[in-house]
Design an enzyme around this catalytic site. Structure first.
Site, mmCIF file in Angstrom:
data_model
loop_
_atom_site.group_PDB
_atom_site.id
_atom_site.type_symbol
_atom_site.label_atom_id
_atom_site.label_comp_id
_atom_site.label_asym_id
_atom_site.label_seq_id
_atom_site.Cartn_x
_atom_site.Cartn_y
_atom_site.Cartn_z
ATOM 1 N N ALA A 277 68.525 82.299 -27.983
ATOM 2 C CA ALA A 277 68.444 82.067 -26.725
ATOM 3 C C ALA A 277 67.677 83.135 -25.914
ATOM 4 C CB ALA A 277 69.866 82.761 -26.292
ATOM 5 N N ILE A 279 64.577 83.376 -26.906
ATOM 6 C CA ILE A 279 63.218 82.847 -26.790
ATOM 7 C C ILE A 279 62.566 82.295 -25.541
ATOM 8 C CG2 ILE A 279 61.460 81.557 -28.068
ATOM 9 C CD1 ILE A 279 62.911 82.117 -30.705
ATOM 10 N N GLU A 281 61.834 79.150 -23.864
ATOM 11 C CA GLU A 281 61.097 78.237 -24.084
ATOM 12 C C GLU A 281 60.069 77.439 -23.140
ATOM 13 O OE1 GLU A 281 64.275 78.742 -23.795
ATOM 14 O OE2 GLU A 281 65.404 78.391 -25.739
ATOM 15 N N ASP A 323 18.428 86.649 -18.190
ATOM 16 C CA ASP A 323 17.167 87.375 -18.139
ATOM 17 C C ASP A 323 16.671 87.230 -16.951
ATOM 18 O OD1 ASP A 323 16.328 84.783 -17.967
ATOM 19 O OD2 ASP A 323 15.007 84.548 -19.738
#
Length: 401
Positions: A277, A279, A281, A323
């Site tokens: 739970a 994590i 998603e 340059d």
């Protein structure tokens, strides 16, 4: 090759400047040295692009969470996480697949040819069939098909910006011998990938394919490692932190529950559920959507982005160094004003698309202006440029994607 006389060069390359190579010798050298092409990494297949979307650390963590949810019997959670992962993968796949196809289309738009002396006759051949010793003819507007030591040069100027970064065309002289191997100083040679802007010349091929100056650069690029972008590094770090915190918290919850007298199996399931739970998603999907929006904006500005994270890398740039010549340009020259008969005439339109108007004090000029018509006629006749339909087709193609 730049510091020896043409007579020595002819003997060294075993060729004939007057007749060119024979077909027999050409085939022998082509078989020995290979085609005059730069080696390319094998393109990624559609399946490979799709699978690569699931190699992100956060996605791998979500897949692990899905497996755990299935083991615990939380099928609704598992299905929800899988749907989010699948949507994330589809979004990334669509963007990268379209970019890959666009790059392949760009490569197909060119069919390079070269005018060479073969068996005493001037013939047009594919540039990939050139070999060392071939005699090549160059005129204004040509792409140099290989590294060439000049035999003759008449007001020949070459744009070497793609190779050396110098935006000003370099005047070539076949009679000068150059010491050293610095290609920027080799005024008696032309190099693959550069463009003839003025004049004409004849030269002998001294290097083809990966042995050219451009080929050596291509080899260095192929060996370069693809480092992760700042966003990828931060997401990977976030994934590690989240996993570490979830494991620590889950273990603490399990141990505290057991210490209070709860069943071990029950507390184990609670700890695993808590870890799943915790994590986020939706994070990978949100990141992918944001990057996809950036890719679409780049496409509208005629820029093709192959990988989604490249957009974030570009966004991290705060300073771009160039340059002294400032060669970061579009490589387009567009006339915007004409000064004629002590009056300024404005020209609308942009780039290579033949659309626009001639305006004098914001009023469209009619075709009755004979002086302006004569000026346009002189401008058309006094140059060797051509507007190819392929350029317009490329523009139309980019607008569609």
């Amino acid at each position: 090759m730049y510091n020896i006389s043409l007579k020595e060069l002819q003997l060294k390359l075993q060729t004939d400047f007057q007749k060119g190579l024979s077909s027999k010798i050409h085939l022998q050298r082509l078989k020995k040295d290979g085609e005059n092409l730069l080696e390319k990494k094998q393109g990624t297949s559609a399946i490979g692009i799709f699978i690569s979307q699931f190699k992100d650390p956060m996605v791998l963590i979500l897949l692990a969470a899905t497996l755990i949810s299935v083991v615990l019997g939380e099928y609704y959670d598992a299905i929800t996480i899988l749907v989010i992962i699948f949507i994330n993968g589809i979004l990334g796949f669509i963007q990268e697949y379209k970019a890959e196809k666009s790059l392949q289309a760009l490569a197909k738009l060119t069919s390079p040819k070269a005018k060479v002396l073969r068996d005493g006759r001037i013939v047009n051949v594919d540039t990939k069939d050139l070999v060392v010793g071939d005699i090549v003819f160059l005129t204004s507007g040509d792409k140099v098909p290989a590294d060439i030591r000049l035999i003759e040069a008449y007001s020949l100027e070459v744009d070497e910006a793609a190779l050396t970064g110098e935006s000003v065309p370099v005047q070539k002289d076949s009679s000068i011998l150059v010491e050293g191997k610095n290609i920027a100083e080799a005024v008696n040679a032309c190099f693959m990938g550069t463009s003839v802007t003025k004049g004409r010349g004849t030269g002998v091929v001294i290097a083809t394919g990966m042995n050219t100056a451009m080929g050596k650069i291509a080899r260095m690029i192929q060996k370069a490692e693809n480092d992760p972008t700042p966003l990828q590094k931060r997401l990977a770090q976030l994934g590690k932190v989240l996993v570490s915190i979830c494991l620590v918290v889950s273990v603490m919850v399990v141990l505290l529950g057991i210490w209070r007298g709860e069943e071990i199996y029950k507390m184990f399931l609670a700890g695993v559920s808590l870890a799943v739970a915790a994590i986020p998603e939706g994070l990978p999907a949100i990141v992918t959507v944001c990057l996809a929006i950036g890719v679409q904006r780049m496409l509208r500005r005629r820029a093709i982005v192959r990988k989604l994270p490249a957009v974030e890398t570009l966004g991290c740039a705060t300073v771009i160094c160039s340059d002294k010549t400032g060669t970061l340009t579009q490589n387009k020259m567009t006339v915007e004003k004409i000064f004629l008969d002590n009056k300024y005439i404005d020209i609308t339109g942009n780039g290579y698309n033949p659309q626009g108007q001639l305006l004098e004090k914001n009023k469209v000029i009619t075709k009755d202006n004979k002086m302006l018509q004569k000026l346009m006629e002189i401008a058309v006749l006094c140059n060797t440029t051509r507007l190819l339909k392929k350029i317009l087709k490329l523009k139309d193609y980019l607008e569609k994607i």
